[in-house]
Design an enzyme around this catalytic site. Structure first.
Site, PDB file in Angstrom:
ATOM      1  N   CYS A  33      31.987 -24.831  -8.162  1.00 48.07           N
ATOM      2  CA  CYS A  33      32.346 -26.369  -8.221  1.00 48.07           C
ATOM      3  C   CYS A  33      33.848 -26.572  -7.616  1.00 48.07           C
ATOM      4  O   CYS A  33      33.882 -27.695  -7.374  1.00 48.07           O
ATOM      5  CB  CYS A  33      31.414 -26.754  -9.712  1.00 48.07           C
ATOM      6  SG  CYS A  33      32.701 -25.869 -10.711  1.00 48.07           S
ATOM      7  N   ASP A  35      36.020 -25.981  -9.644  1.00 49.59           N
ATOM      8  CA  ASP A  35      36.726 -26.373 -10.848  1.00 49.59           C
ATOM      9  C   ASP A  35      37.371 -25.067 -11.215  1.00 49.59           C
ATOM     10  O   ASP A  35      37.579 -23.595 -11.069  1.00 49.59           O
ATOM     11  CB  ASP A  35      36.109 -26.499 -11.430  1.00 49.59           C
ATOM     12  CG  ASP A  35      34.976 -28.021 -11.907  1.00 49.59           C
ATOM     13  OD1 ASP A  35      35.617 -28.671 -10.840  1.00 49.59           O
ATOM     14  OD2 ASP A  35      34.513 -27.976 -12.188  1.00 49.59           O
ATOM     15  N   CYS A  59      34.447 -29.593 -15.942  1.00 48.96           N
ATOM     16  CA  CYS A  59      34.304 -30.497 -15.991  1.00 48.96           C
ATOM     17  C   CYS A  59      33.711 -30.349 -17.910  1.00 48.96           C
ATOM     18  O   CYS A  59      34.085 -29.662 -18.201  1.00 48.96           O
ATOM     19  CB  CYS A  59      32.409 -29.953 -15.908  1.00 48.96           C
ATOM     20  SG  CYS A  59      31.513 -28.663 -16.133  1.00 48.96           S
ATOM     21  N   CYS A 103      29.504 -23.239 -15.788  1.00 52.71           N
ATOM     22  CA  CYS A 103      30.828 -23.696 -16.287  1.00 52.71           C
ATOM     23  C   CYS A 103      31.521 -22.799 -17.197  1.00 52.71           C
ATOM     24  O   CYS A 103      32.424 -22.585 -17.803  1.00 52.71           O
ATOM     25  CB  CYS A 103      30.417 -25.221 -16.829  1.00 52.71           C
ATOM     26  SG  CYS A 103      29.258 -25.957 -15.690  1.00 52.71           S
TER      27      CYS A 103
END
Ligand code: FES
Length: 145
Positions: A33, A35, A59, A103
């Site tokens: 992603c 991130d 996130c 994540c």
């Protein structure tokens, strides 16, 4: 979709911030992603993690897992911190939706990167610790290269 614990750690994340003159610092990116996560560790002379802080461009699930991960490693020895895997963090949070599992890797990898930095500075080896990658991804994606 999210457990109460995830929502709690997302809304009131623990240990957000940075540590000046940290004993070890690690930054990793999530290839899925884009991130980013940074972890700071303050480790005392007995190799106990006295303090830990994190910062993320990630996130909600990344915030919640990092918050929980920092709680789990605080006050622990380096070897105990090595046992704090993304699975352990997810269990402590009562689970994450499958699409959000990647994540949770950010926190684990950033802690490892910060421990690696500490080990480099002290010219020591930490059992089971490998040199961190700057970008993390799922195994099968890496095999494509
Ligand atoms: Fe990037 Fe969760 S979507 S860390």
């Amino acid at each position: 979709m999210y457990s109460e614990k995830v929502m709690d750690h997302f809304q009131n994340p623990r240990n957000v911030g940075e540590i000046e003159h940290a004993s070890g610092m690690g930054t990793v990116g999530n290839a899925k992603c884009g991130d980013i996560m940074r972890i700071y560790l303050d480790i005392d002379e007995n190799q106990i993690i006295r303090d830990v802080k994190f910062k993320t461009f990630g996130c909600g699930a990344a915030v919640a897992t990092s918050s929980m991960a920092t709680e789990l490693v605080k006050g622990k020895s380096i070897q105990e911190a090595m046992q704090v895997t993304n699975k352990a963090v997810m269990e402590a949070l009562d689970g994450l939706p499958p699409v959000k599992v990647h994540c949770s890797l950010l926190a684990e990898e950033a802690i490892h990167a910060a421990l690696w930095d500490y080990a480099q500075k002290h010219q020591m080896t930490i059992e089971g610790l490998e040199q961190p990658k700057s970008d993390i991804g799922e195994e099968e994606e890496e095999e494509e290269y």
